[in-house]
Scaffold this motif. Sequence first.
Motif, PDB file in Angstrom:
ATOM      1  N   ARG A 187       0.824  -1.213   0.000  1.00 41.23           N
ATOM      2  CA  ARG A 187       0.000   0.000   0.000  1.00 41.23           C
ATOM      3  C   ARG A 187       0.853   1.255   0.000  1.00 41.23           C
ATOM      4  O   ARG A 187       0.382   2.332  -0.412  1.00 41.23           O
ATOM      5  N   GLU A 188       2.080   1.147   0.444  1.00 39.90           N
ATOM      6  CA  GLU A 188       2.996   2.292   0.411  1.00 39.90           C
ATOM      7  C   GLU A 188       3.644   2.464  -0.963  1.00 39.90           C
ATOM      8  O   GLU A 188       4.429   3.400  -1.163  1.00 39.90           O
ATOM      9  N   GLY A 189       3.336   1.552  -1.906  1.00 42.13           N
ATOM     10  CA  GLY A 189       3.798   1.735  -3.283  1.00 42.13           C
ATOM     11  C   GLY A 189       4.782   0.713  -3.804  1.00 42.13           C
ATOM     12  O   GLY A 189       5.140   0.751  -4.991  1.00 42.13           O
ATOM     13  N   THR A 190       5.238  -0.203  -2.944  1.00 44.68           N
ATOM     14  CA  THR A 190       6.219  -1.201  -3.374  1.00 44.68           C
ATOM     15  C   THR A 190       5.518  -2.354  -4.090  1.00 44.68           C
ATOM     16  O   THR A 190       4.511  -2.877  -3.606  1.00 44.68           O
ATOM     17  N   THR A 191       6.030  -2.738  -5.229  1.00 43.06           N
ATOM     18  CA  THR A 191       5.521  -3.900  -5.951  1.00 43.06           C
ATOM     19  C   THR A 191       5.875  -5.164  -5.176  1.00 43.06           C
ATOM     20  O   THR A 191       7.014  -5.338  -4.740  1.00 43.06           O
ATOM     21  N   ILE A 192       4.898  -6.062  -5.009  1.00 39.82           N
ATOM     22  CA  ILE A 192       5.130  -7.333  -4.332  1.00 39.82           C
ATOM     23  C   ILE A 192       4.844  -8.464  -5.314  1.00 39.82           C
ATOM     24  O   ILE A 192       3.755  -8.529  -5.909  1.00 39.82           O
ATOM     25  N   ILE A 193       5.808  -9.358  -5.486  1.00 38.13           N
ATOM     26  CA  ILE A 193       5.619 -10.563  -6.292  1.00 38.13           C
ATOM     27  C   ILE A 193       5.997 -11.739  -5.404  1.00 38.13           C
ATOM     28  O   ILE A 193       7.135 -11.852  -4.954  1.00 38.13           O
ATOM     29  N   MET A 194       5.023 -12.593  -5.129  1.00 36.60           N
ATOM     30  CA  MET A 194       5.223 -13.642  -4.135  1.00 36.60           C
ATOM     31  C   MET A 194       4.914 -15.025  -4.712  1.00 36.60           C
ATOM     32  O   MET A 194       3.829 -15.256  -5.261  1.00 36.60           O
ATOM     33  N   VAL A 195       5.855 -15.944  -4.591  1.00 35.57           N
ATOM     34  CA  VAL A 195       5.622 -17.340  -4.933  1.00 35.57           C
ATOM     35  C   VAL A 195       5.003 -18.035  -3.729  1.00 35.57           C
ATOM     36  O   VAL A 195       5.468 -17.882  -2.603  1.00 35.57           O
ATOM     37  N   THR A 196       3.934 -18.771  -3.965  1.00 37.87           N
ATOM     38  CA  THR A 196       3.301 -19.526  -2.886  1.00 37.87           C
ATOM     39  C   THR A 196       2.668 -20.790  -3.446  1.00 37.87           C
ATOM     40  O   THR A 196       2.243 -20.833  -4.608  1.00 37.87           O
ATOM     41  N   HIS A 197       2.638 -21.832  -2.621  1.00 38.13           N
ATOM     42  CA  HIS A 197       1.930 -23.057  -2.986  1.00 38.13           C
ATOM     43  C   HIS A 197       0.468 -23.001  -2.516  1.00 38.13           C
ATOM     44  O   HIS A 197      -0.310 -23.902  -2.811  1.00 38.13           O
ATOM     45  N   ASN A 198       0.139 -21.957  -1.774  1.00 38.93           N
ATOM     46  CA  ASN A 198      -1.168 -21.838  -1.164  1.00 38.93           C
ATOM     47  C   ASN A 198      -2.130 -21.107  -2.113  1.00 38.93           C
ATOM     48  O   ASN A 198      -2.136 -19.881  -2.194  1.00 38.93           O
ATOM     49  N   HIS A 199      -2.964 -21.882  -2.827  1.00 37.63           N
ATOM     50  CA  HIS A 199      -3.884 -21.268  -3.783  1.00 37.63           C
ATOM     51  C   HIS A 199      -4.920 -20.389  -3.086  1.00 37.63           C
ATOM     52  O   HIS A 199      -5.316 -19.346  -3.622  1.00 37.63           O
ATOM     53  N   GLU A 200      -5.356 -20.815  -1.902  1.00 36.76           N
ATOM     54  CA  GLU A 200      -6.348 -20.012  -1.177  1.00 36.76           C
ATOM     55  C   GLU A 200      -5.782 -18.639  -0.841  1.00 36.76           C
ATOM     56  O   GLU A 200      -6.457 -17.625  -0.950  1.00 36.76           O
ATOM     57  N   LEU A 201      -4.514 -18.626  -0.421  1.00 32.61           N
ATOM     58  CA  LEU A 201      -3.858 -17.347  -0.136  1.00 32.61           C
ATOM     59  C   LEU A 201      -3.744 -16.515  -1.402  1.00 32.61           C
ATOM     60  O   LEU A 201      -4.076 -15.321  -1.403  1.00 32.61           O
ATOM     61  N   ALA A 202      -3.287 -17.142  -2.479  1.00 37.86           N
ATOM     62  CA  ALA A 202      -3.092 -16.409  -3.731  1.00 37.86           C
ATOM     63  C   ALA A 202      -4.394 -15.809  -4.240  1.00 37.86           C
ATOM     64  O   ALA A 202      -4.396 -14.741  -4.861  1.00 37.86           O
ATOM     65  N   GLU A 203      -5.501 -16.486  -3.971  1.00 38.92           N
ATOM     66  CA  GLU A 203      -6.805 -15.975  -4.402  1.00 38.92           C
ATOM     67  C   GLU A 203      -7.149 -14.655  -3.716  1.00 38.92           C
ATOM     68  O   GLU A 203      -7.981 -13.884  -4.207  1.00 38.92           O
ATOM     69  N   THR A 204      -6.525 -14.371  -2.569  1.00 35.87           N
ATOM     70  CA  THR A 204      -6.806 -13.125  -1.857  1.00 35.87           C
ATOM     71  C   THR A 204      -5.965 -11.959  -2.388  1.00 35.87           C
ATOM     72  O   THR A 204      -6.232 -10.812  -2.040  1.00 35.87           O
ATOM     73  N   PHE A 205      -4.957 -12.247  -3.198  1.00 37.22           N
ATOM     74  CA  PHE A 205      -4.103 -11.197  -3.736  1.00 37.22           C
ATOM     75  C   PHE A 205      -4.838 -10.458  -4.861  1.00 37.22           C
ATOM     76  O   PHE A 205      -5.700 -11.027  -5.529  1.00 37.22           O
ATOM     77  N   PRO A 206      -4.492  -9.199  -5.105  1.00 34.99           N
ATOM     78  CA  PRO A 206      -5.122  -8.459  -6.203  1.00 34.99           C
ATOM     79  C   PRO A 206      -4.908  -9.122  -7.567  1.00 34.99           C
ATOM     80  O   PRO A 206      -5.691  -8.915  -8.488  1.00 34.99           O
ATOM     81  N   ARG A 207      -3.833  -9.912  -7.686  1.00 39.79           N
ATOM     82  CA  ARG A 207      -3.560 -10.596  -8.947  1.00 39.79           C
ATOM     83  C   ARG A 207      -2.972 -11.972  -8.655  1.00 39.79           C
ATOM     84  O   ARG A 207      -2.090 -12.108  -7.805  1.00 39.79           O
ATOM     85  N   MET A 208      -3.463 -12.988  -9.365  1.00 36.69           N
ATOM     86  CA  MET A 208      -2.916 -14.332  -9.215  1.00 36.69           C
ATOM     87  C   MET A 208      -2.453 -14.834 -10.575  1.00 36.69           C
ATOM     88  O   MET A 208      -3.227 -14.871 -11.538  1.00 36.69           O
ATOM     89  N   ILE A 209      -1.178 -15.218 -10.634  1.00 40.26           N
ATOM     90  CA  ILE A 209      -0.577 -15.728 -11.866  1.00 40.26           C
ATOM     91  C   ILE A 209      -0.286 -17.207 -11.652  1.00 40.26           C
ATOM     92  O   ILE A 209       0.455 -17.577 -10.736  1.00 40.26           O
TER      93      ILE A 209
END
Length: 222
Positions: A187-209
Amino acid sequence: MFSLKNITKIYQRGAEKVFALDHLSLDIAQGEYAGIVGPSGSGKSTLMNILGLLDIPTSGSVYIGGQKIEDMGTPRQTQLRRKTIGFVFQQFLLVPTMTALQNVMLPLYFVGSPDAKTRAMALLTKVGLEKRRDHLPSQLSGGEMQRVAIARALANEPSVLLADEPAGNLDSKTASDIYALFGEINREGTTIIMVTHNHELAETFPRMISIRDGRLERDQKK
């Protein structure tokens, strides 16, 4: 921010060619918060290594901030990585003989920062660990160690954080706190790109790749 054009990465294993990434194209804008998911062997780690300028593709083009990486020599790539990208790992990778404060100060030494201690203390305060500044990693909990690692990753004010399963070694409550911290940083402006095996978590992100067999399977934005 990032633009990957038709990226292929091939590893040679004996007589066999393994396509870790297979003609993958992807754009990630400044300020986005994206989760990268996929089964083991899908190419997630290879993709993160290429985004972090730790590896180069076999073919295709990578652009960061409009700059074509292939046109740069190694020194310029190293300088761009140092100024642009912060890394957060599942294993924390703190120096065990250094205090929390010293670990956060470490990247600032490499760039000759004149106010390394002041900057590092501000970052430890940001992640809620100012009172633990003189503790060694062995004296910290897993969540505290990851907070130190996040503070260290922010030391050189990168525009992007690459996080590889940053809460994979933590209990669910501590993991939730770490993800909340990433949300605040984004929210302070930093781009976040996160690898995760947790699909449920990824679904909460603004973007899921989602990638599979080195190819883009799904790219969902909210």
